[in-house]
Design a protein around this motif. Structure first.
Motif, PDB file in Angstrom:
ATOM      1  N   UNK A 123     -32.945 -23.788  28.274  1.00  0.00           N
ATOM      2  CA  UNK A 123     -31.622 -24.389  28.103  1.00  0.00           C
ATOM      3  C   UNK A 123     -30.661 -23.409  27.443  1.00  0.00           C
ATOM      4  N   UNK A 124     -31.163 -22.609  26.504  1.00  0.00           N
ATOM      5  CA  UNK A 124     -30.322 -21.593  25.876  1.00  0.00           C
ATOM      6  C   UNK A 124     -29.849 -20.572  26.910  1.00  0.00           C
ATOM      7  N   UNK A 125     -30.759 -20.144  27.773  1.00  0.00           N
ATOM      8  CA  UNK A 125     -30.387 -19.200  28.838  1.00  0.00           C
ATOM      9  C   UNK A 125     -29.380 -19.823  29.785  1.00  0.00           C
ATOM     10  N   UNK A 126     -29.581 -21.084  30.130  1.00  0.00           N
ATOM     11  CA  UNK A 126     -28.650 -21.773  31.013  1.00  0.00           C
ATOM     12  C   UNK A 126     -27.259 -21.856  30.389  1.00  0.00           C
ATOM     13  N   UNK A 127     -27.205 -22.108  29.079  1.00  0.00           N
ATOM     14  CA  UNK A 127     -25.913 -22.187  28.396  1.00  0.00           C
ATOM     15  C   UNK A 127     -25.186 -20.850  28.447  1.00  0.00           C
ATOM     16  N   UNK A 128     -25.898 -19.767  28.230  1.00  0.00           N
ATOM     17  CA  UNK A 128     -25.282 -18.444  28.308  1.00  0.00           C
ATOM     18  C   UNK A 128     -24.735 -18.175  29.707  1.00  0.00           C
ATOM     19  N   UNK A 129     -25.515 -18.510  30.703  1.00  0.00           N
ATOM     20  CA  UNK A 129     -25.084 -18.259  32.080  1.00  0.00           C
ATOM     21  C   UNK A 129     -23.910 -19.145  32.470  1.00  0.00           C
ATOM     22  N   UNK A 130     -23.914 -20.377  31.977  1.00  0.00           N
ATOM     23  CA  UNK A 130     -22.803 -21.278  32.281  1.00  0.00           C
ATOM     24  C   UNK A 130     -21.505 -20.744  31.692  1.00  0.00           C
ATOM     25  N   UNK A 131     -21.562 -20.215  30.469  1.00  0.00           N
ATOM     26  CA  UNK A 131     -20.358 -19.655  29.852  1.00  0.00           C
ATOM     27  C   UNK A 131     -19.880 -18.414  30.587  1.00  0.00           C
ATOM     28  N   UNK A 132     -20.819 -17.669  31.166  1.00  0.00           N
ATOM     29  CA  UNK A 132     -20.445 -16.460  31.916  1.00  0.00           C
ATOM     30  C   UNK A 132     -19.799 -16.792  33.254  1.00  0.00           C
ATOM     31  N   UNK A 172     -21.566 -25.379  15.378  1.00  0.00           N
ATOM     32  CA  UNK A 172     -20.664 -24.557  14.568  1.00  0.00           C
ATOM     33  C   UNK A 172     -21.418 -23.383  13.945  1.00  0.00           C
ATOM     34  N   UNK A 173     -22.647 -23.617  13.490  1.00  0.00           N
ATOM     35  CA  UNK A 173     -23.460 -22.518  12.974  1.00  0.00           C
ATOM     36  C   UNK A 173     -23.702 -21.473  14.052  1.00  0.00           C
ATOM     37  N   UNK A 174     -24.046 -21.933  15.258  1.00  0.00           N
ATOM     38  CA  UNK A 174     -24.297 -21.002  16.355  1.00  0.00           C
ATOM     39  C   UNK A 174     -23.055 -20.189  16.687  1.00  0.00           C
ATOM     40  N   UNK A 175     -21.904 -20.838  16.744  1.00  0.00           N
ATOM     41  CA  UNK A 175     -20.660 -20.142  17.076  1.00  0.00           C
ATOM     42  C   UNK A 175     -20.314 -19.094  16.022  1.00  0.00           C
ATOM     43  N   UNK A 176     -20.605 -19.409  14.758  1.00  0.00           N
ATOM     44  CA  UNK A 176     -20.248 -18.505  13.669  1.00  0.00           C
ATOM     45  C   UNK A 176     -21.060 -17.221  13.686  1.00  0.00           C
ATOM     46  N   UNK A 177     -22.244 -17.240  14.303  1.00  0.00           N
ATOM     47  CA  UNK A 177     -23.103 -16.044  14.316  1.00  0.00           C
ATOM     48  C   UNK A 177     -23.321 -15.531  15.735  1.00  0.00           C
ATOM     49  N   UNK A 178     -22.449 -15.962  16.657  1.00  0.00           N
ATOM     50  CA  UNK A 178     -22.495 -15.490  18.051  1.00  0.00           C
ATOM     51  C   UNK A 178     -23.821 -15.793  18.745  1.00  0.00           C
ATOM     52  N   UNK A 179     -24.426 -16.927  18.390  1.00  0.00           N
ATOM     53  CA  UNK A 179     -25.582 -17.420  19.121  1.00  0.00           C
ATOM     54  C   UNK A 179     -25.096 -18.260  20.302  1.00  0.00           C
ATOM     55  N   UNK A 180     -25.874 -18.383  21.373  1.00  0.00           N
ATOM     56  CA  UNK A 180     -25.477 -19.242  22.493  1.00  0.00           C
ATOM     57  C   UNK A 180     -25.247 -20.672  22.024  1.00  0.00           C
ATOM     58  N   UNK A 181     -24.327 -21.400  22.672  1.00  0.00           N
ATOM     59  CA  UNK A 181     -23.996 -22.762  22.260  1.00  0.00           C
ATOM     60  C   UNK A 181     -25.040 -23.778  22.711  1.00  0.00           C
ATOM     61  N   UNK A 182     -26.265 -23.575  22.216  1.00  0.00           N
ATOM     62  CA  UNK A 182     -27.402 -24.457  22.495  1.00  0.00           C
ATOM     63  C   UNK A 182     -28.264 -24.475  21.249  1.00  0.00           C
ATOM     64  N   UNK A 183     -28.322 -25.619  20.555  1.00  0.00           N
ATOM     65  CA  UNK A 183     -29.075 -25.705  19.305  1.00  0.00           C
ATOM     66  C   UNK A 183     -29.967 -26.940  19.316  1.00  0.00           C
ATOM     67  N   UNK A 184     -31.125 -26.801  18.687  1.00  0.00           N
ATOM     68  CA  UNK A 184     -32.051 -27.919  18.545  1.00  0.00           C
ATOM     69  C   UNK A 184     -31.775 -28.635  17.237  1.00  0.00           C
TER      70      UNK A 184
END
Length: 224
Positions: A123-132, A172-184
């Motif tokens: 799901x994290x990979x899918x989120x990155x690809x969707x944003x791209x 918000x934590x993910x966005x602040x550290x440039x992690x993909x927008x997918x969090x558990x």
């Protein structure tokens, strides 16, 4: 001496950047719960085991509004054609963030630690690809099936400016550290009372396991 709250948030951001889980308490006048929160891309089978053994709540993956739109993911209460979905009122919020429950198509039952870890990391990979911009609803359907055993959550469009649930706090934590927008996110429950684990008990768990505990109000103050 009490630790400064900005130090706690700085440590939480550093941990999240490194792919480590953090404990986030929302607000006493909201759910009043502490969730274990992970970057989805960092989750393996041992992490799923920790979530079900040490937290005990529902294991969910929160995706940003932009990713959810790109993948055509609905709010679940908008697509359930059953009387139970009518007047779905919550005591603590305007609406539920729940979207579809999914399994990755390479899983078997979807519920084992290995299966859920695969679904979550993909799901994290899918989120990155969707944003791209090169991955949409049809691509998602080719890799994931619904119903499944990992519940998806849709983040609010403006995150903490719109809503201050664990969905948005984690994103918000993910966005602040440039992690993909997918969090558990997974709620921590108390084995003795059956209720949400108290903030004091959650802090103690964090100390014993060398994890960071942070208050939602500090996340909102710094990242909102």
């Amino acid at each position: 001496m009490a630790q400064r709250t900005d130090d706690a948030l700085s440590r939480a951001l550093a941990a999240f950047r490194a792919g480590e889980p953090v404990l986030v308490h929302d607000f006493d006048d909201r759910e009043g719960e502490t969730d274990i929160v992970y970057p989805a891309g960092a989750v393996g089978p041992a992490d799923v085991a920790r979530l079900r053994n040490d937290a005990g709540g529902l294991v969910c993956v929160a995706l940003s509004d932009a990713v959810s739109d790109a993948l055509d993911l609905p709010f679940l209460d908008d697509v359930i054609d059953h009387p139970t979905a009518v007047d779905h009122q919550l005591a603590y919020d305007d609406r539920s963030s729940f979207s579809l429950p999914v399994n990755h198509r390479d899983t078997f039952t979807g519920i084992t630690d290995e299966d859920r870890a695969l679904t979550i990391s993909e799901l994290s990979t899918a989120a990155e690809r969707a944003l791209a911009g090169d991955y949409g609803a049809d691509d998602f359907a080719a890799e994931f099936r619904s119903p499944g055993h990992v519940n998806l959550l849709r983040g609010a469009p403006e995150l903490l400016a719109d809503r201050q649930g664990h969905t948005e706090l984690g994103l918000a934590l993910a966005a602040a550290v440039d992690r993909p927008p997918a969090v558990v996110v997974c709620e921590m429950l108390d084995d003795e009372t059956g209720e949400a684990r108290s903030p004091a008990a959650a802090r103690d768990y964090a100390r014993r396991n060398d994890l960071v505990y942070v208050e939602g109000e500090d996340v909102v103050e710094r990242l909102g």
